[in-house]
Design a protein around this motif. Sequence first.
Motif, PDB file in Angstrom:
ATOM      1  N   ALA A   3     -40.760  16.310  15.304  1.00  0.00           N
ATOM      2  CA  ALA A   3     -40.174  16.129  13.978  1.00  0.00           C
ATOM      3  C   ALA A   3     -38.953  17.017  13.774  1.00  0.00           C
ATOM      4  CB  ALA A   3     -41.225  16.414  12.900  1.00  0.00           C
ATOM      5  N   VAL A  31     -38.966   5.006  14.214  1.00  0.00           N
ATOM      6  CA  VAL A  31     -40.026   5.499  13.338  1.00  0.00           C
ATOM      7  C   VAL A  31     -40.022   4.643  12.067  1.00  0.00           C
ATOM      8  CG1 VAL A  31     -39.959   7.871  14.191  1.00  0.00           C
ATOM      9  CG2 VAL A  31     -38.459   7.208  12.294  1.00  0.00           C
ATOM     10  N   THR A  32     -41.012   4.841  11.224  1.00  0.00           N
ATOM     11  CA  THR A  32     -41.090   4.064   9.992  1.00  0.00           C
ATOM     12  C   THR A  32     -40.116   4.605   8.946  1.00  0.00           C
ATOM     13  OG1 THR A  32     -42.810   5.445   9.010  1.00  0.00           O
ATOM     14  CG2 THR A  32     -43.533   3.630  10.431  1.00  0.00           C
ATOM     15  N   GLU A  34     -40.939   5.352   5.991  1.00  0.00           N
ATOM     16  CA  GLU A  34     -41.635   6.438   5.295  1.00  0.00           C
ATOM     17  C   GLU A  34     -41.428   7.770   6.016  1.00  0.00           C
ATOM     18  OE1 GLU A  34     -42.907   3.477   5.996  1.00  0.00           O
ATOM     19  OE2 GLU A  34     -42.970   2.693   3.945  1.00  0.00           O
ATOM     20  N   THR A  35     -41.439   7.736   7.349  1.00  0.00           N
ATOM     21  CA  THR A  35     -41.189   8.955   8.129  1.00  0.00           C
ATOM     22  C   THR A  35     -39.776   9.466   7.883  1.00  0.00           C
ATOM     23  OG1 THR A  35     -42.771   8.330   9.847  1.00  0.00           O
ATOM     24  CG2 THR A  35     -41.072   9.906  10.465  1.00  0.00           C
ATOM     25  N   ARG A  38     -39.517  11.156   4.518  1.00  0.00           N
ATOM     26  CA  ARG A  38     -40.090  12.514   4.546  1.00  0.00           C
ATOM     27  C   ARG A  38     -39.124  13.486   5.216  1.00  0.00           C
ATOM     28  NH1 ARG A  38     -45.022   9.670   5.580  1.00  0.00           N
ATOM     29  NH2 ARG A  38     -44.780   9.973   7.832  1.00  0.00           N
ATOM     30  N   ASP A  39     -38.484  13.018   6.293  1.00  0.00           N
ATOM     31  CA  ASP A  39     -37.498  13.865   6.974  1.00  0.00           C
ATOM     32  C   ASP A  39     -36.333  14.191   6.038  1.00  0.00           C
ATOM     33  OD1 ASP A  39     -38.928  13.903   9.339  1.00  0.00           O
ATOM     34  OD2 ASP A  39     -37.799  12.268  10.255  1.00  0.00           O
TER      35      ASP A  39
END
Length: 255
Positions: A3, A31-32, A34-35, A38-39
Amino acid sequence: MYAEERQQAIADQVRVNGRASVTALASLFDVTSETVRRDLAALERSGHLQRVHGGAVRPGATPVIGEQGIDERLLSHTEEKIAIGRAATRFLPPDGGSVFFDAGTTTYQAALALPRDRRLTLITHSIPIAAALAGQSSELHVLGGRVRGLTQATVGADTVSALERLRISTAFVGTNGISESHGLSTPDPDEAAIKSAIVRVANRVVVLSDSSKVNREDLSSFADLADIDVVITDGGIDPVQSAALSARGIDVVIA
């Protein structure tokens, strides 16, 4: 990729390019969405970027708020708009057909690029476009209504009513935003009502939009992506966004 490594790469993307979309980053790093969000939230907390709708920009960058007047927009992305306007001539109907020019600075360039030897019925609700087309040999109609000073275009119930009595071969339509979830959008509800009517009465809808409008959303949606036949834009469009439009059956033309 850990990450921390992905977040550093995302920060580098935004620093170099000025902005990045969630969709493009999700595809790039496999990646999604949503990921990615968050990042972006973590990177915003650490001061590496500023989140905006659909993605992120460099820290301190201020997204466009409110609606720009026509004079400001004429100075924005000028070369791209000229190229898009010229490319639009490929989609003119045969002589005897009708063309509607929506108000806007990119549609204005399409009006300037119109060949002088065509025999078409030209219709617009834009005062600057009407002035540009007045010297054409084609028949010109200007729709009446209340003139909105910011865009120098007629709006209101009278303009919508006049539009709904027409059947147009091709409409060149401008937009302030294009997205998969919100379709075509513009800041002002009165302008949106006119644009919706244009889309409804046109046999072919050709959207003229520089790439800065793609994956952007404004207040009032006036058409779904399913209502569009062609989008003419410039080479700055995100390939992921271009592919998404093409997947919807839209002909994406790079001017």
